[in-house]
Motif scaffolding. Structure first.
Motif, mmCIF file in Angstrom:
data_model
loop_
_atom_site.group_PDB
_atom_site.id
_atom_site.type_symbol
_atom_site.label_atom_id
_atom_site.label_comp_id
_atom_site.label_asym_id
_atom_site.label_seq_id
_atom_site.Cartn_x
_atom_site.Cartn_y
_atom_site.Cartn_z
ATOM 1 N N ALA A 13 0.819 -1.214 0.000
ATOM 2 C CA ALA A 13 0.000 0.000 0.000
ATOM 3 C C ALA A 13 0.850 1.260 0.000
ATOM 4 N N SER A 177 -8.985 0.952 -4.607
ATOM 5 C CA SER A 177 -8.599 0.505 -3.272
ATOM 6 C C SER A 177 -9.729 0.704 -2.273
ATOM 7 N N GLU A 180 -8.589 0.280 4.517
ATOM 8 C CA GLU A 180 -7.965 -0.820 5.250
ATOM 9 C C GLU A 180 -8.797 -1.260 6.437
ATOM 10 N N GLU A 181 -9.442 -0.294 7.109
ATOM 11 C CA GLU A 181 -10.242 -0.652 8.269
ATOM 12 C C GLU A 181 -11.492 -1.428 7.875
ATOM 13 N N GLY A 184 -9.226 -4.696 5.054
ATOM 14 C CA GLY A 184 -7.912 -5.263 5.316
ATOM 15 C C GLY A 184 -6.854 -4.626 4.449
ATOM 16 N N ARG A 185 -5.623 -5.069 4.643
ATOM 17 C CA ARG A 185 -4.474 -4.448 3.991
ATOM 18 C C ARG A 185 -4.423 -4.746 2.496
ATOM 19 N N GLY A 186 -4.204 -3.702 1.693
ATOM 20 C CA GLY A 186 -3.957 -3.869 0.270
ATOM 21 C C GLY A 186 -5.095 -4.498 -0.503
ATOM 22 N N GLN A 187 -6.349 -4.199 -0.155
ATOM 23 C CA GLN A 187 -7.501 -4.791 -0.826
ATOM 24 C C GLN A 187 -8.174 -3.779 -1.755
ATOM 25 N N SER A 210 -7.067 -8.544 -3.623
ATOM 26 C CA SER A 210 -5.805 -7.861 -3.847
ATOM 27 C C SER A 210 -5.565 -7.815 -5.354
ATOM 28 N N ASP A 229 -2.223 -11.334 -1.924
ATOM 29 C CA ASP A 229 -2.528 -10.999 -0.533
ATOM 30 C C ASP A 229 -1.249 -10.977 0.283
#
Length: 545
Positions: A13, A177, A180-181, A184-187, A210, A229
């Motif tokens: 990210a 994008s 994140e909250e 999740g990360r990098g989704q 991802s 992911d």
């Protein structure tokens, strides 16, 4: 295209820049001295490939003749063909252009190159126009063949991290994008935008994925993308996703689970290094992350995916693609990768590009190649590639886990032991194991012990002072990390997978020395053969660590 660095970048990210388009400029694309062939008299190009160290994009025709299409000041991010193969478009790698990012369009017939300053994200063709997304996620930009630029505000503004994932016949795909909250990360979520800028989701709307690399099908009706992911810089897990414009849902096929994938030891960490359409299916290459894991050629495994079914088509390639009349291109994994910079996780592998023409003749198109792409017409006409044979372990290996030859008399004994175990010949095994320790003799009396014996003798041995041990890792451990004194070889990785050797977490090695996973088999996973008096080969059972 090989999008390893893109996968790592999106998984981490990283932040990208903003704003719009400035003035464009035209320049000659190449020259008669380009490539490894005479630019005069070549045919229409069937593929293009990138040589980043040489600073060039090279074109090749159906006979394997090559010529330089364009010189590069910055490494390309995505390289795309127009549907008719008349234009090649690419955008500079994020942060790689010292004088600002640009979008480039090459007319392959005239070698005319148009370069336009463009702080934008991704590129794909919508019809005959190259399309990209403004860095603020508010609009699409369309670049026509005559140099005109058109802006289409999006009906739903997207995020600063959004990027064109792939083009299409009536729309382009955008990876947008997600917070994140929330996801999740990098989704990301995948959405489509048409020429007017109207945004529609790929249903189910907002479904997280991802994103590392996207490719449109030759007919522009479907897209495929590689996911990655991330659980950290060296812990990415890639897969393949497919969707069709205007159709509900998407396909999420599980990764292959055959012997080739098992031997490659990619279950916990894997990336998609190659993705391309071939006729009605996809070619997909799975491999390790080159800056973090050992990268022997056998660890890269390629498949053909069609109608949800995987077919193994070979190993040792960073990417593979197919064209009409049996034409094929393979980007080979280097036997000895170039040294990487310290702590550079997103380290790109460059390989040799080999092309097979319609007569089956092989042509070495270029070295130091990062990626290649067939024209849509070529990819559309590709047939299903032949299925390759799975890795086999029918005989005891002739070489050890580090490539050393196995002494003939010890290998012959190992083969007799394996043959007896496969035949459940307990009497013969007891005779061969007469000098063995009690634990080994006891194991021979059980069917599970005999099966384990066959598995052990399917691994690669290692040399000891006066004999050999199966697996070789019992004589010397290895680490799944590049450029180390004990970096795992392809044979060792296959043995780890075969014997299901766990990571050594006993604390017996210095974690400050090796960052990767260290492997050493337990006492039960060891088999020792040695040379006795008079040069006789003896089976002595287990060997202590």
């Amino acid at each position: 295209m090989n999008r390893l660095r893109t996968a790592v970048r999106w998984a981490a990210a990283l932040v990208v820049g903003a704003t719009l388009v400035g003035a464009g400029c035209d320049a000659p694309g190449g020259g008669d001295d380009a490539g490894n062939g005479d630019a005069r008299g070549h045919g229409a190009p069937v593929l293009a490939f990138v040589r980043p160290a040489a600073g060039e994009i090279v074109l090749a025709d159906a006979t394997g003749r090559t010529w330089r299409g364009a010189r590069l000041k910055a490494e390309p991010d995505d390289v795309r063909w127009s549907p008719d193969g008349s234009t090649l478009a690419w955008i500079d790698e994020e942060g790689d252009a010292s004088d600002g990012r640009r979008i480039h369009r090459l007319d392959v017939a005239t070698s005319r190159l148009r370069s336009t300053p463009c702080p934008c994200h991704g590129v794909g063709f919508l019809g005959d126009e190259a399309a990209t997304l403004t860095a603020d996620g508010d609009a699409l930009l369309f670049f026509a063949a005559d140099g005109k630029v058109r802006r289409a505000p999006l009906s739903v503004p997207l995020t600063d991290y959004a990027t064109i994932a792939a083009g299409g016949r009536d729309a382009v795909t955008i990876a947008n994008s997600l917070p994140e909250e929330k996801a999740g990360r990098g989704q990301f979520e995948m959405v489509a935008a048409d020429r007017s800028g109207k945004v529609r989701p790929f249903l189910p709307a907002g479904a997280p994925t991802s994103f590392a690399q996207g490719e449109q099908s030759p007919d522009g009706r479907r897209i495929a993308w590689a996911s990655a992911d991330s659980g950290g810089a060296c812990w990415n897990v890639g897969s393949v996703r497919l969707a069709a414009y205007g159709v509900k849902g998407r396909q999420e096929p599980d990764r292959p689970t055959d012997a080739a994938m098992t031997d490659a030891l990619l279950e916990d960490r894997v990336l998609v290094s190659g993705l391309a359409w071939a006729g009605r299916g996809l070619t997909v290459t799975f491999g390790p992350q080159s800056g973090c894991q050992a990268v022997p050629p056998a660890r890269f495994v390629s498949y053909y995916l069609r109608d949800g079914r995987w077919r193994f088509i070979g190993s040792g390639m960073l990417a593979v693609g197919y064209g009409r009349q049996g034409r094929a291109a393979r980007l080979l994994v280097p036997e000895r990768p170039a040294p990487q910079k310290p702590d550079e996780y997103a380290f790109p592998l460059l390989g040799d590009l080999v092309f097979t023409d319609g007569r089956g003749a092989r042509h070495d198109l270029g070295s130091g190649v990062s990626a290649f792409v067939f024209t849509p017409v070529e990819a559309a006409g590709a047939g299903a590639p032949p299925t390759a044979a799975q890795p086999g372990r029918a005989r005891v290996a002739k070489t050890g886990d580090r490539g050393e030859p196995v002494p003939a008399h010890l290998r012959a004994l190992a083969q007799r032991i394996r043959d007896a175990a496969e035949d459940d010949d307990v009497a013969r095994l007891r005779a061969l194991c007469d000098p063995c320790d009690d634990e080994t003799r006891a194991a021979l009396r059980t069917s599970e012990g005999r099966r384990e014996l066959v598995r052990l003798l399917g691994s690669h041995p290692g040399r000891t002072d006066n004999g050999i041990v199966f697996p070789g890792l019992a004589a010397h451990r290895c680490v799944d990390e590049p450029a180390r004194d004990i970096t795992c070889t392809a044979a060792q990785l296959a043995d780890i997978a075969l014997l299901d050797i766990p990571v050594d977490d006993s604390g017996t090695f210095d974690s400050d020395t090796y960052n990767g996973s260290v492997y050493e088999p337990e006492w039960e996973q060891r088999l020792h053969l040695k040379t006795g008096a008079g040069g006789k080969a003896l089976w002595v059972g287990r060997i202590a660590p």
